[in-house]
Design a protein around this motif. Structure first.
Motif, PDB file in Angstrom:
ATOM      1  N   ASP A  21       0.828  -1.211   0.000  1.00 17.25           N
ATOM      2  CA  ASP A  21       0.000   0.000   0.000  1.00 17.25           C
ATOM      3  C   ASP A  21       0.857   1.255   0.000  1.00 17.25           C
ATOM      4  N   PHE A  22       2.134   1.101  -0.296  1.00 13.88           N
ATOM      5  CA  PHE A  22       3.063   2.220  -0.224  1.00 13.88           C
ATOM      6  C   PHE A  22       3.349   2.811  -1.601  1.00 13.88           C
ATOM      7  N   THR A  23       3.663   4.098  -1.601  1.00 10.16           N
ATOM      8  CA  THR A  23       4.170   4.699  -2.828  1.00 10.16           C
ATOM      9  C   THR A  23       5.549   4.117  -3.092  1.00 10.16           C
ATOM     10  N   ILE A  24       6.056   4.347  -4.283  1.00 11.12           N
ATOM     11  CA  ILE A  24       7.397   3.842  -4.604  1.00 11.12           C
ATOM     12  C   ILE A  24       8.425   4.431  -3.646  1.00 11.12           C
ATOM     13  N   ILE A  25       8.321   5.711  -3.373  1.00  9.36           N
ATOM     14  CA  ILE A  25       9.287   6.359  -2.472  1.00  9.36           C
ATOM     15  C   ILE A  25       9.204   5.760  -1.073  1.00  9.36           C
ATOM     16  N   GLN A  26       7.999   5.583  -0.551  1.00 10.97           N
ATOM     17  CA  GLN A  26       7.848   4.982   0.777  1.00 10.97           C
ATOM     18  C   GLN A  26       8.380   3.551   0.795  1.00 10.97           C
ATOM     19  N   PHE A  27       8.034   2.795  -0.227  1.00  6.42           N
ATOM     20  CA  PHE A  27       8.481   1.410  -0.319  1.00  6.42           C
ATOM     21  C   PHE A  27      10.008   1.346  -0.343  1.00  6.42           C
ATOM     22  N   CYS A  28      10.626   2.179  -1.166  1.00  4.80           N
ATOM     23  CA  CYS A  28      12.088   2.186  -1.267  1.00  4.80           C
ATOM     24  C   CYS A  28      12.736   2.562   0.064  1.00  4.80           C
ATOM     25  N   ARG A  29      12.206   3.570   0.722  1.00 12.24           N
ATOM     26  CA  ARG A  29      12.757   3.968   2.022  1.00 12.24           C
ATOM     27  C   ARG A  29      12.662   2.825   3.029  1.00 12.24           C
TER      28      ARG A  29
END
Length: 59
Positions: A21-29
């Motif tokens: 459920d994360f954006t790409i940026i959130q997922f990457c972080r």
């Protein structure tokens, strides 16, 4: 890791991100992945889906 292993690795990462459920940026972080690297591997010119499925002309 050889090229085929890298492609499989990134293919799995993309699937995992899409299911999250994360954006790409959130997922990457959250997964300690460089965002630029993520987008670089996701580049449609690489045609990672067809390579992984064995239908690409990449070698």
């Amino acid at each position: 890791m050889n090229k085929q292993q890298k492609i499989k690795h990134w293919y799995n990462i993309f699937e995992h991100q899409q299911r999250s459920d994360f954006t790409i940026i959130q997922f990457c972080r959250d997964n300690n992945i460089n965002v630029s690297t993520f987008y670089g591997w996701r580049n449609p010119k690489l045609d990672i889906d067809s390579y992984y499925l064995g239908t690409s002309k990449l070698s």
